[in-house]
Design a protein around this motif. Structure first.
Motif, PDB file in Angstrom:
ATOM      1  N   MET A  60       7.580  46.495  75.456  1.00  0.00           N
ATOM      2  CA  MET A  60       7.826  45.060  75.351  1.00  0.00           C
ATOM      3  C   MET A  60       8.737  44.567  76.472  1.00  0.00           C
ATOM      4  SD  MET A  60       5.897  43.918  73.111  1.00  0.00           S
ATOM      5  CE  MET A  60       6.489  42.250  73.107  1.00  0.00           C
ATOM      6  N   THR A  61       9.690  45.396  76.882  1.00  0.00           N
ATOM      7  CA  THR A  61      10.548  45.018  78.013  1.00  0.00           C
ATOM      8  C   THR A  61       9.713  44.843  79.266  1.00  0.00           C
ATOM      9  OG1 THR A  61      12.415  46.226  77.066  1.00  0.00           O
ATOM     10  CG2 THR A  61      12.531  45.710  79.407  1.00  0.00           C
ATOM     11  N   PHE A  62       8.781  45.770  79.498  1.00  0.00           N
ATOM     12  CA  PHE A  62       7.925  45.643  80.675  1.00  0.00           C
ATOM     13  C   PHE A  62       7.016  44.418  80.579  1.00  0.00           C
ATOM     14  CE2 PHE A  62       3.862  46.391  82.809  1.00  0.00           C
ATOM     15  CZ  PHE A  62       4.313  46.398  84.116  1.00  0.00           C
ATOM     16  N   ILE A  63       6.454  44.166  79.411  1.00  0.00           N
ATOM     17  CA  ILE A  63       5.544  43.018  79.258  1.00  0.00           C
ATOM     18  C   ILE A  63       6.275  41.715  79.544  1.00  0.00           C
ATOM     19  CG2 ILE A  63       4.218  41.681  77.572  1.00  0.00           C
ATOM     20  CD1 ILE A  63       3.337  44.380  76.376  1.00  0.00           C
ATOM     21  N   TRP A  64       7.471  41.540  78.968  1.00  0.00           N
ATOM     22  CA  TRP A  64       8.222  40.302  79.212  1.00  0.00           C
ATOM     23  C   TRP A  64       8.664  40.190  80.664  1.00  0.00           C
ATOM     24  CZ3 TRP A  64       8.154  35.994  76.775  1.00  0.00           C
ATOM     25  CH2 TRP A  64       7.869  35.979  75.422  1.00  0.00           C
ATOM     26  N   THR A  65       9.096  41.298  81.242  1.00  0.00           N
ATOM     27  CA  THR A  65       9.494  41.281  82.644  1.00  0.00           C
ATOM     28  C   THR A  65       8.298  40.953  83.533  1.00  0.00           C
ATOM     29  OG1 THR A  65      11.154  42.973  82.170  1.00  0.00           O
ATOM     30  CG2 THR A  65      10.617  42.608  84.475  1.00  0.00           C
ATOM     31  N   PHE A  66       7.142  41.512  83.205  1.00  0.00           N
ATOM     32  CA  PHE A  66       5.924  41.244  83.963  1.00  0.00           C
ATOM     33  C   PHE A  66       5.548  39.765  83.895  1.00  0.00           C
ATOM     34  CE2 PHE A  66       1.280  40.790  83.818  1.00  0.00           C
ATOM     35  CZ  PHE A  66       0.978  41.171  85.112  1.00  0.00           C
ATOM     36  N   LEU A  67       5.558  39.200  82.693  1.00  0.00           N
ATOM     37  CA  LEU A  67       5.185  37.794  82.539  1.00  0.00           C
ATOM     38  C   LEU A  67       6.145  36.867  83.275  1.00  0.00           C
ATOM     39  CD1 LEU A  67       4.133  37.720  78.783  1.00  0.00           C
ATOM     40  CD2 LEU A  67       2.647  37.585  80.781  1.00  0.00           C
ATOM     41  N   LEU A  68       7.432  37.109  83.128  1.00  0.00           N
ATOM     42  CA  LEU A  68       8.417  36.244  83.775  1.00  0.00           C
ATOM     43  C   LEU A  68       8.391  36.383  85.298  1.00  0.00           C
ATOM     44  CD1 LEU A  68      11.375  36.648  81.275  1.00  0.00           C
ATOM     45  CD2 LEU A  68       9.920  34.634  81.598  1.00  0.00           C
ATOM     46  N   THR A  69       8.174  37.589  85.788  1.00  0.00           N
ATOM     47  CA  THR A  69       8.122  37.804  87.229  1.00  0.00           C
ATOM     48  C   THR A  69       6.873  37.175  87.836  1.00  0.00           C
ATOM     49  OG1 THR A  69       9.304  39.881  86.924  1.00  0.00           O
ATOM     50  CG2 THR A  69       8.243  39.554  89.036  1.00  0.00           C
ATOM     51  N   GLU A  70       5.742  37.301  87.156  1.00  0.00           N
ATOM     52  CA  GLU A  70       4.523  36.668  87.656  1.00  0.00           C
ATOM     53  C   GLU A  70       4.670  35.145  87.675  1.00  0.00           C
ATOM     54  OE1 GLU A  70       1.726  37.789  89.036  1.00  0.00           O
ATOM     55  OE2 GLU A  70       2.395  39.860  88.879  1.00  0.00           O
ATOM     56  N   MET A  71       5.303  34.588  86.641  1.00  0.00           N
ATOM     57  CA  MET A  71       5.532  33.149  86.609  1.00  0.00           C
ATOM     58  C   MET A  71       6.429  32.733  87.777  1.00  0.00           C
ATOM     59  SD  MET A  71       7.372  30.837  83.681  1.00  0.00           S
ATOM     60  CE  MET A  71       8.884  31.743  83.903  1.00  0.00           C
ATOM     61  N   ALA A  76       9.944  47.038  89.555  1.00  0.00           N
ATOM     62  CA  ALA A  76      11.304  47.265  90.055  1.00  0.00           C
ATOM     63  C   ALA A  76      12.350  46.666  89.115  1.00  0.00           C
ATOM     64  CB  ALA A  76      11.446  46.673  91.453  1.00  0.00           C
ATOM     65  N   ALA A  77      12.096  45.469  88.612  1.00  0.00           N
ATOM     66  CA  ALA A  77      13.045  44.828  87.705  1.00  0.00           C
ATOM     67  C   ALA A  77      13.151  45.582  86.388  1.00  0.00           C
ATOM     68  CB  ALA A  77      12.625  43.388  87.442  1.00  0.00           C
ATOM     69  N   THR A  78      12.040  46.118  85.899  1.00  0.00           N
ATOM     70  CA  THR A  78      12.059  46.899  84.656  1.00  0.00           C
ATOM     71  C   THR A  78      12.873  48.171  84.834  1.00  0.00           C
ATOM     72  OG1 THR A  78       9.890  46.027  84.075  1.00  0.00           O
ATOM     73  CG2 THR A  78      10.629  47.971  82.897  1.00  0.00           C
ATOM     74  N   LEU A 113      20.406  49.973  83.996  1.00  0.00           N
ATOM     75  CA  LEU A 113      21.602  49.259  83.545  1.00  0.00           C
ATOM     76  C   LEU A 113      21.857  49.452  82.058  1.00  0.00           C
ATOM     77  CD1 LEU A 113      21.398  45.906  85.522  1.00  0.00           C
ATOM     78  CD2 LEU A 113      22.992  47.794  85.864  1.00  0.00           C
ATOM     79  N   SER A 114      20.796  49.525  81.269  1.00  0.00           N
ATOM     80  CA  SER A 114      20.989  49.708  79.829  1.00  0.00           C
ATOM     81  C   SER A 114      21.518  51.101  79.503  1.00  0.00           C
ATOM     82  CB  SER A 114      19.697  49.442  79.068  1.00  0.00           C
ATOM     83  OG  SER A 114      18.742  50.434  79.360  1.00  0.00           O
ATOM     84  N   THR A 115      21.192  52.105  80.327  1.00  0.00           N
ATOM     85  CA  THR A 115      21.742  53.432  80.087  1.00  0.00           C
ATOM     86  C   THR A 115      23.185  53.541  80.583  1.00  0.00           C
ATOM     87  OG1 THR A 115      20.802  54.259  82.146  1.00  0.00           O
ATOM     88  CG2 THR A 115      19.521  54.578  80.133  1.00  0.00           C
TER      89      THR A 115
END
Length: 60
Positions: free
Chosen positions: A5-16, A40-42, A48-50
């Protein structure tokens, strides 16, 4: 599931973001540019989360 889900949201926001910026600059939209930036953002988000552990969050 959290990583997917992190990748999906990052993908959608980056494409936008890529679409809006390319439209404002008058440049042709490139799907692969947004895709590479989303990967790269994912990875940066996962690193950062680790690095930020619960111990550091509880101290502040």
């Amino acid at each position: 599931m959290q990583y997917i889900m992190t990748f999906i949201w990052t993908f959608l926001l980056t494409e936008m973001l890529t679409y809006v910026v390319s439209s404002m600059n008058g440049v042709e939209f490139s799907f692969m540019t947004g895709f590479i930036l989303s990967i790269a953002a994912t990875v940066i988000l996962f690193v950062l989360s680790t690095l930020i552990t619960n111990e550091h969050a509880e101290q502040h």
